[in-house]
Enzyme design. Structure first.
Site, PDB file in Angstrom:
ATOM      1  N   LYS A 112      47.444  44.540  37.152  1.00 13.55           N
ATOM      2  CA  LYS A 112      46.732  43.311  37.544  1.00 13.55           C
ATOM      3  C   LYS A 112      45.296  43.401  37.066  1.00 13.55           C
ATOM      4  CE  LYS A 112      46.372  39.383  39.641  1.00 13.55           C
ATOM      5  NZ  LYS A 112      45.907  38.853  38.330  1.00 13.55           N
ATOM      6  N   LYS A 130      43.464  45.343  32.133  1.00 13.10           N
ATOM      7  CA  LYS A 130      42.520  44.350  31.612  1.00 13.10           C
ATOM      8  C   LYS A 130      42.924  44.007  30.193  1.00 13.10           C
ATOM      9  CE  LYS A 130      38.796  42.238  33.109  1.00 13.10           C
ATOM     10  NZ  LYS A 130      38.387  41.998  34.516  1.00 13.10           N
ATOM     11  N   ASP A 162      38.542  35.940  33.346  1.00 15.80           N
ATOM     12  CA  ASP A 162      37.328  36.770  33.337  1.00 15.80           C
ATOM     13  C   ASP A 162      36.351  35.989  32.439  1.00 15.80           C
ATOM     14  OD1 ASP A 162      36.457  39.714  34.194  1.00 15.80           O
ATOM     15  OD2 ASP A 162      35.674  39.432  32.185  1.00 15.80           O
ATOM     16  N   THR A 215      35.507  35.358  44.081  1.00 15.52           N
ATOM     17  CA  THR A 215      34.681  36.489  43.635  1.00 15.52           C
ATOM     18  C   THR A 215      33.246  36.315  44.123  1.00 15.52           C
ATOM     19  OG1 THR A 215      36.066  36.564  41.666  1.00 15.52           O
ATOM     20  CG2 THR A 215      34.070  37.903  41.654  1.00 15.52           C
ATOM     21  N   SER A 258      43.638  36.841  44.157  1.00 10.07           N
ATOM     22  CA  SER A 258      44.745  36.771  43.190  1.00 10.07           C
ATOM     23  C   SER A 258      46.021  37.337  43.817  1.00 10.07           C
ATOM     24  CB  SER A 258      44.411  37.573  41.934  1.00 10.07           C
ATOM     25  OG  SER A 258      43.604  36.839  41.050  1.00 10.07           O
TER      26      SER A 258
HETATM   27  P1  NDP Z   1      32.179  33.159  32.993  1.00  7.82           P
HETATM   28  O1  NDP Z   1      32.661  33.141  31.591  1.00  7.82           O
HETATM   29  O2  NDP Z   1      32.571  32.078  33.920  1.00  7.82           O
HETATM   30  O3  NDP Z   1      30.589  33.252  33.018  1.00  7.82           O
HETATM   31  C1  NDP Z   1      29.930  34.283  32.383  1.00  7.82           C
HETATM   32  C2  NDP Z   1      28.434  34.081  32.499  1.00  7.82           C
HETATM   33  O4  NDP Z   1      27.762  35.245  32.074  1.00  7.82           O
HETATM   34  C3  NDP Z   1      27.912  32.946  31.631  1.00  7.82           C
HETATM   35  O5  NDP Z   1      26.792  32.394  32.254  1.00  7.82           O
HETATM   36  C4  NDP Z   1      27.536  33.670  30.346  1.00  7.82           C
HETATM   37  O6  NDP Z   1      26.560  32.999  29.582  1.00  7.82           O
HETATM   38  C5  NDP Z   1      26.993  34.960  30.894  1.00  7.82           C
HETATM   39  N1  NDP Z   1      27.189  36.030  29.915  1.00  7.82           N
HETATM   40  C6  NDP Z   1      28.373  36.491  29.447  1.00  7.82           C
HETATM   41  N2  NDP Z   1      28.191  37.458  28.547  1.00  7.82           N
HETATM   42  C7  NDP Z   1      26.866  37.604  28.437  1.00  7.82           C
HETATM   43  C8  NDP Z   1      26.056  38.438  27.666  1.00  7.82           C
HETATM   44  N3  NDP Z   1      26.579  39.353  26.808  1.00  7.82           N
HETATM   45  N4  NDP Z   1      24.707  38.313  27.828  1.00  7.82           N
HETATM   46  C9  NDP Z   1      24.190  37.421  28.686  1.00  7.82           C
HETATM   47  N5  NDP Z   1      24.920  36.593  29.450  1.00  7.82           N
HETATM   48  C10 NDP Z   1      26.226  36.685  29.317  1.00  7.82           C
HETATM   49  O7  NDP Z   1      32.627  34.594  33.564  1.00  7.82           O
HETATM   50  P2  NDP Z   1      32.778  35.050  35.096  1.00  7.82           P
HETATM   51  O8  NDP Z   1      31.761  34.396  35.942  1.00  7.82           O
HETATM   52  O9  NDP Z   1      34.207  34.950  35.447  1.00  7.82           O
HETATM   53  O10 NDP Z   1      32.471  36.609  34.960  1.00  7.82           O
HETATM   54  C11 NDP Z   1      31.148  37.144  35.132  1.00  7.82           C
HETATM   55  C12 NDP Z   1      31.256  38.627  35.456  1.00  7.82           C
HETATM   56  O11 NDP Z   1      32.002  38.798  36.676  1.00  7.82           O
HETATM   57  C13 NDP Z   1      31.966  39.497  34.422  1.00  7.82           C
HETATM   58  O12 NDP Z   1      31.386  40.779  34.434  1.00  7.82           O
HETATM   59  C14 NDP Z   1      33.377  39.602  34.986  1.00  7.82           C
HETATM   60  O13 NDP Z   1      34.043  40.744  34.519  1.00  7.82           O
HETATM   61  C15 NDP Z   1      33.082  39.696  36.474  1.00  7.82           C
HETATM   62  N6  NDP Z   1      34.152  39.354  37.383  1.00  7.82           N
HETATM   63  C16 NDP Z   1      34.805  38.153  37.292  1.00  7.82           C
HETATM   64  C17 NDP Z   1      35.796  37.859  38.203  1.00  7.82           C
HETATM   65  C18 NDP Z   1      36.473  36.536  38.211  1.00  7.82           C
HETATM   66  O14 NDP Z   1      37.303  36.319  39.100  1.00  7.82           O
HETATM   67  N7  NDP Z   1      36.180  35.617  37.307  1.00  7.82           N
HETATM   68  C19 NDP Z   1      36.227  38.815  39.223  1.00  7.82           C
HETATM   69  C20 NDP Z   1      35.428  40.020  39.273  1.00  7.82           C
HETATM   70  C21 NDP Z   1      34.450  40.264  38.363  1.00  7.82           C
HETATM   71  P3  NDP Z   1      26.949  32.190  28.246  1.00  7.82           P
HETATM   72  O15 NDP Z   1      27.533  30.883  28.730  1.00  7.82           O
HETATM   73  O16 NDP Z   1      25.682  32.051  27.484  1.00  7.82           O
HETATM   74  O17 NDP Z   1      27.964  33.026  27.510  1.00  7.82           O
HETATM   75  O1  2IT Z   2      37.302  41.772  37.204  1.00  4.86           O
HETATM   76  C1  2IT Z   2      38.133  41.207  37.939  1.00  4.86           C
HETATM   77  O2  2IT Z   2      38.440  41.683  39.032  1.00  4.86           O
HETATM   78  C2  2IT Z   2      38.710  39.942  37.489  1.00  4.86           C
HETATM   79  N1  2IT Z   2      38.345  39.448  36.429  1.00  4.86           N
HETATM   80  C3  2IT Z   2      39.776  39.270  38.306  1.00  4.86           C
HETATM   81  C4  2IT Z   2      41.112  39.922  38.092  1.00  4.86           C
HETATM   82  C5  2IT Z   2      42.278  39.212  38.747  1.00  4.86           C
HETATM   83  O3  2IT Z   2      43.403  39.623  38.406  1.00  4.86           O
HETATM   84  O4  2IT Z   2      42.105  38.316  39.568  1.00  4.86           O
END
Ligand code: NDP
Ligand code: 2IT
Length: 452
Positions: free
Chosen positions: A97, A133, A173, A217, A384
Site C-alpha cells: 500500500k 510506492k 501523492d 493527511t 485509505s
Molecule cells: P500535491 O501534488 O497535491 O501538492 C504538492 C505541492 O508541493 C505543490 O504545491 C507543489 O508545487 C509543491 N512541490 C512539489 N514538489 C516540489 C518541489 N520539488 N519544490 C517545491 N515545491 C514542490 O501533493 P500532495 O499534497 O499530495 O503531497 C505533498 C507531500 O505530502 C509529499 O511529500 C507527499 O509524499 C506527502 N504525502 C501525501 C499524502 C497524500 O495523501 N496525498 C499522504 C502522506 C504524505 P507545484 O505546484 O509548483 O509543483
Molecule cells: O505518503 C503517503 O502516505 C501517501 N501518499 C498516501 C498513500 C496511500 O496509500 O493512501
C-alpha cells in the site's frame, strides 16, 4: 528536552554500509535508511532474535521492484517516453500500500525512500497494510488534460498486472490527485473487466471513494500537532501556522488549523510563497491551485492584503506551528534555525521527509516538538485503509463517522509513538518512537512468517 543522536549500533552499521554499496546512487533512500537504523539500535539490543533472523537485512531490500517504459502520444502527435516505477517493499502486515508520484524528479532513489518509509508508517496505523510506492518522472504541469489521460492509460496498461485488492493498492501523492486516479482506475477496470473497488484508494466518493480521504493527511497532521502540544497543556488555538505547499496535504492542514482556532498565514509552490496575515482563504487557494492549476502568485493577485514572495523560503516567516507539506528536504538546517528564531514550538511533517537531518537536530536541540512524517502524515494512508474496508463490505460511512475514526487512529499513533520513545530511552523523541514502534510490528510479523 535535549535529544542527541548517537552513532549507528555496531550490529546495524555493516547493514547500512552494505546497502550503500549495493545502492550507490540513491541518496534519498540512504537518508531514510540511516534515520531508521539510527532509531532501532536500542530495539535490536533488546531483541537479538531480530538480528539472528536477518530481519534488518531483509527489511532494507524491497520484495520486488518494477521499472517499465511508459510510451504515449502528445497532442502534437509526437511519441514520448517516460519511466514508470513500483517498488513493493514489504507485505508482512498486509497487501502492498502506498501512493503514486508523478513529478520530473522521480527516480528509483525517491521511490525507494518513500516505499521504505511507508512500511513503518503503515505499521503505525495498525490497519493491516504493507509498504510500497511508485510513480513516474512525467511532469503533469507540462501536459494538457488529454495528455494526462493518455499518459495514465499507458502507465496503467503496464502496471495493472502487479496490482489487485489483495496484492498491491496504490493511491495518490505529488501530481496524482482525483483527476489522475479517475483515469488510472478507469484503465484498470477496462483491461481487467473488473470493477474492483479495493484496488485503488482516493477514488471519487460517488464511485467507491471514502469520505474524508481527501482531507485525511492534512487533518491528521494537525491532529498530531494537537496531541504533541496537549502533552504539556498547550493547544493549536491562538497559534499561527507556517505551511509550505499548496496541494492536497497543505490545503487541508490549513483548513483544520482554522477549524481548531489557529491561523495558517502561508502557502507555497515551487515558484515561491504567499503570506496572508488574515489567514489563508482555503476556497481561493483551491480555486487557484486545484481548479485552475495556476501559480501561487495568482492567490496574492486576488486576495487584498496578502503578498507573494517569489522564490523565497517560507520558513523565514515567524509562527508557532510549522507544517512542511510540499516535498522531501525542503526544510534545511538554516531554515530550522530561522523557525526557532521566529518562536516555533511544534513542527509536524505533512510531507514525507521534508526536514533534512540537520534541521531535525536543530529542532531537538531547541526543545521544539517534532512529529516525523511517518507518524504525522499517516492519517492519509490510514483513511485509505478505511476506504479498503468500506469497499470490501460494500458500505460508505458518513463524513462524521470517518473523521471520528481518523481522529482515533491519530491519537493511537501519537500514543504508540510517545510510549516507544520512552520505552527505548529518548522520551519525547518522536522520530525514534515512530521508527521503533513501526519496526517492532513489522519485525514480529516477519519473524512469525519465516525466512521469505
Ligand atoms: P500535491 O501534488 O497535491 O501538492 C504538492 C505541492 O508541493 C505543490 O504545491 C507543489 O508545487 C509543491 N512541490 C512539489 N514538489 C516540489 C518541489 N520539488 N519544490 C517545491 N515545491 C514542490 O501533493 P500532495 O499534497 O499530495 O503531497 C505533498 C507531500 O505530502 C509529499 O511529500 C507527499 O509524499 C506527502 N504525502 C501525501 C499524502 C497524500 O495523501 N496525498 C499522504 C502522506 C504524505 P507545484 O505546484 O509548483 O509543483
Ligand atoms: O505518503 C503517503 O502516505 C501517501 N501518499 C498516501 C498513500 C496511500 O496509500 O493512501
Amino acid at each position: 528536552m535535549t535529544i542527541t543522536t548517537p552513532a549507528l549500533d555496531p550490529a546495524l552499521h555493516p547493514i547500512f554500509e552494505a546497502s550503500v554499496r549495493r545502492n550507490p546512487h540513491e541518496p534519498e533512500f540512504q537518508q531514510a535508511l540511516h534515520e531508521v537504523l539510527d532509531s532501532i539500535g536500542p530495539v535490536v539490543r533488546e531483541h537479538p532474535e531480530y538480528l539472528e533472523a536477518g530481519i534488518v537485512e531483509r527489511l532494507v531490500e524491497p520484495e520486488r521492484q518494477v521499472m517499465f517504459r511508459v510510451p504515449w502520444v502528445d497532442d502534437a502527435g509526437r511519441v514520448r517516453v517516460n519511466r514508470g516505477y513500483r517498488v513493493q517493499f514489504n507485505s508482512a502486515l498486509g497487501p502492498y500500500k502506498g501512493g503514486l508520484r508523478f513529478h520530473p524528479s522521480v527516480d528509483l532513489s525517491i521511490v525507494k525512500f518513500l516505499g521504505f518509509e511507508q512500511i513503518f508508517k503503515n505499521a503505525l496505523t495498525a490497519q493491516g497494510i504493507g509498504g510500497a510506492k511508485g510513480g513516474s518522472d512525467v511532469d503533469p504541469h507540462a501536459l494538457s488534460a488529454r495528455e494526462v489521460e493518455r499518459f495514465c492509460q499507458s502507465f496503467m496498461t503496464e502496471l495493472y498486472r502487479h496490482l489487485g485488492e489483495h496484492t498491491d493498492v496504490p493511491a495518490g501523492d505529488i501530481g496524482v490527485g482525483a483527476r489522475e486516479i479517475g483515469f488510472l482506475f478507469g484503465q484498470y477496470r477496462r483491461i481487467t473487466n473488473r470493477h474492483e473497488s479495493g484496488m485503488f484508494t482516493g477514488k471519487g466518493v460517488e464511485w467507491g471513494g471514502a469520505n474524508v480521504r481527501t482531507q485525511a493527511t492534512g487533518y491528521g497532521a494537525v491532529y498530531f500537532a494537537q496531541d504533541m502540544l496537549a502533552v504539556d497543556g498547550r493547544a493549536v488555538e491562538g497559534r499561527t501556522g507556517i505551511v509550505s505547499g499548496s496541494g492536497n496535504v497543505a490545503t487541508y492542514v490549513i483548513e483544520k488549523l482554522h477549524q481548531l482556532g489557529g491561523r495558517a498565514i502561508t502557502a507555497s509552490d515551487s515558484s515561491g510563497y504567499v503570506v496572508d496575515e488574515r489567514g489563508i482563504d482555503v476556497e481561493l487557494l483551491r480555486q487557484v491551485k486545484e481548479v485552475e492549476r495556476r501559480r501561487i502568485s495568482e492567490y496574492a493577485e486576488r486576495r487584498p492584503g496578502s503578498r507573494f514572495v517569489p522564490g523565497g523560503r517560507v520558513w523565514e516567516v515567524p509562527g508557532q506551528l510549522a507544517f512542511p507539506s510540499a516535498t522531501q528536504n525542503e526544510l534545511a538546517e538554516a531554515d530550522a534555525r530561522a523557525l526557532v528564531a521566529g518562536g516555533v514550538e511544534a513542527v509536524a511533517e505533512g510531507a514525507n521527509m521534508p526536514c533534512a537531518p540537520g534541521a531535525v537536530r536543530v529542532f531537538h536541540e531547541a526543545g521544539v516538538l517534532f512529529g516525523p512524517g511517518k507518524a504525522a502524515n499517516a492519517g492519509g494512508v490510514a483513511t485509505s485503509a478505511l476506504e479498503m474496508s468500506q469497499n470490501a463490505a460494500r458500505q460508505r460511512w458518513s463524513f462524521e463517522e470517518s473523521e471520528d475514526r481518523l481522529r482515533a487512529i491519530m491519537l493511537g499513533i501519537h500514543q504508540a509513538t510517545l510510549e516507544a520513545s520512552e520505552r527505548y530511552g529518548r522520551p519525547g523523541d518522536y522520530v525514534l518512537g515512530a521508527n521503533a514502534a513501526g519496526f517492532v510490528r513489522v519485525a514480529d510479523a516477519m519473524l512469525a512468517q519465516g525466512v521469505i
